[in-house]
Design an enzyme around this catalytic site. Structure first.
Site, PDB file in Angstrom:
ATOM      1  N   HIS A 155      49.597  23.123  47.028  1.00  0.00           N
ATOM      2  CA  HIS A 155      50.605  23.394  48.044  1.00  0.00           C
ATOM      3  C   HIS A 155      51.629  24.394  47.532  1.00  0.00           C
ATOM      4  O   HIS A 155      51.733  24.650  46.348  1.00  0.00           O
ATOM      5  CB  HIS A 155      51.311  22.113  48.516  1.00  0.00           C
ATOM      6  CG  HIS A 155      52.154  21.448  47.483  1.00  0.00           C
ATOM      7  ND1 HIS A 155      51.669  20.498  46.609  1.00  0.00           N
ATOM      8  CD2 HIS A 155      53.473  21.576  47.178  1.00  0.00           C
ATOM      9  CE1 HIS A 155      52.640  20.070  45.820  1.00  0.00           C
ATOM     10  NE2 HIS A 155      53.757  20.721  46.142  1.00  0.00           N
ATOM     11  N   GLN A 210      54.513  22.316  51.700  1.00  0.00           N
ATOM     12  CA  GLN A 210      55.435  21.201  51.507  1.00  0.00           C
ATOM     13  C   GLN A 210      56.842  21.695  51.818  1.00  0.00           C
ATOM     14  O   GLN A 210      57.354  22.580  51.145  1.00  0.00           O
ATOM     15  CB  GLN A 210      55.375  20.686  50.072  1.00  0.00           C
ATOM     16  CG  GLN A 210      56.302  19.519  49.804  1.00  0.00           C
ATOM     17  CD  GLN A 210      56.298  19.099  48.350  1.00  0.00           C
ATOM     18  OE1 GLN A 210      56.337  19.948  47.458  1.00  0.00           O
ATOM     19  NE2 GLN A 210      56.244  17.808  48.121  1.00  0.00           N
TER      20      GLN A 210
END
Length: 142
Positions: free
Chosen positions: A7, A59
């Site tokens: 991420h 994220q």
């Protein structure tokens, strides 16, 4: 050692507004929301794609308080990319191997991450100025 980009962590002032932006602009969906008291953030994981090594995510991170690492980041730099996270099969082994090369470790041992992962951070000054996270996903159910 690195299996995928797990991420990209993005610091934001308002988690709900940023989630709405990413959903409407890129068509991604939230798969997890958590408050991580240890790290002082409210976070949302937005699913981007699945690959052979696992999923990849965006994220979004909103600080719970101004004196948290993400809060200090926002005060200094504003919204934007906070860190890049790479998937590894064993975060403990990866820390040992990377630490053995002379890269400074922020975390000497793994800690709890989003969605049941084990995570650890590397010092950005030793990784080209990029805060780098290692992520070990939990075992997949059989």
């Amino acid at each position: 050692m690195l299996l995928r980009i797990d991420h990209v962590g993005i610091a934001c002032e308002n988690l709900e507004e940023k989630i709405a932006f990413y959903e409407s602009t890129f068509g991604v969906t939230v798969v997890s929301r958590e408050v991580n008291e240890e790290q002082g953030v409210k976070e949302a994981m937005l699913h981007v794609a699945d690959g052979e090594g696992g999923g990849s995510y965006i994220q979004l991170l909103e600080p719970v308080h101004a004196d948290t690492p993400v809060g200090k980041f926002l005060a200094k730099r504003g919204e934007g990319v906070h860190h890049v996270a790479y998937g590894v099969s064993d975060v403990t082994s990866a820390l040992e191997a990377i630490g053995g090369t002379g890269v400074r470790l922020i975390d000497l041992h793994p800690r709890h991450g989003a969605m049941g992962t084990s995570i650890a951070f590397l010092h950005p000054k030793d990784v080209g100025g990029v805060l780098t996270e290692l992520v070990e996903s939990p075992p997949r159910p059989s």
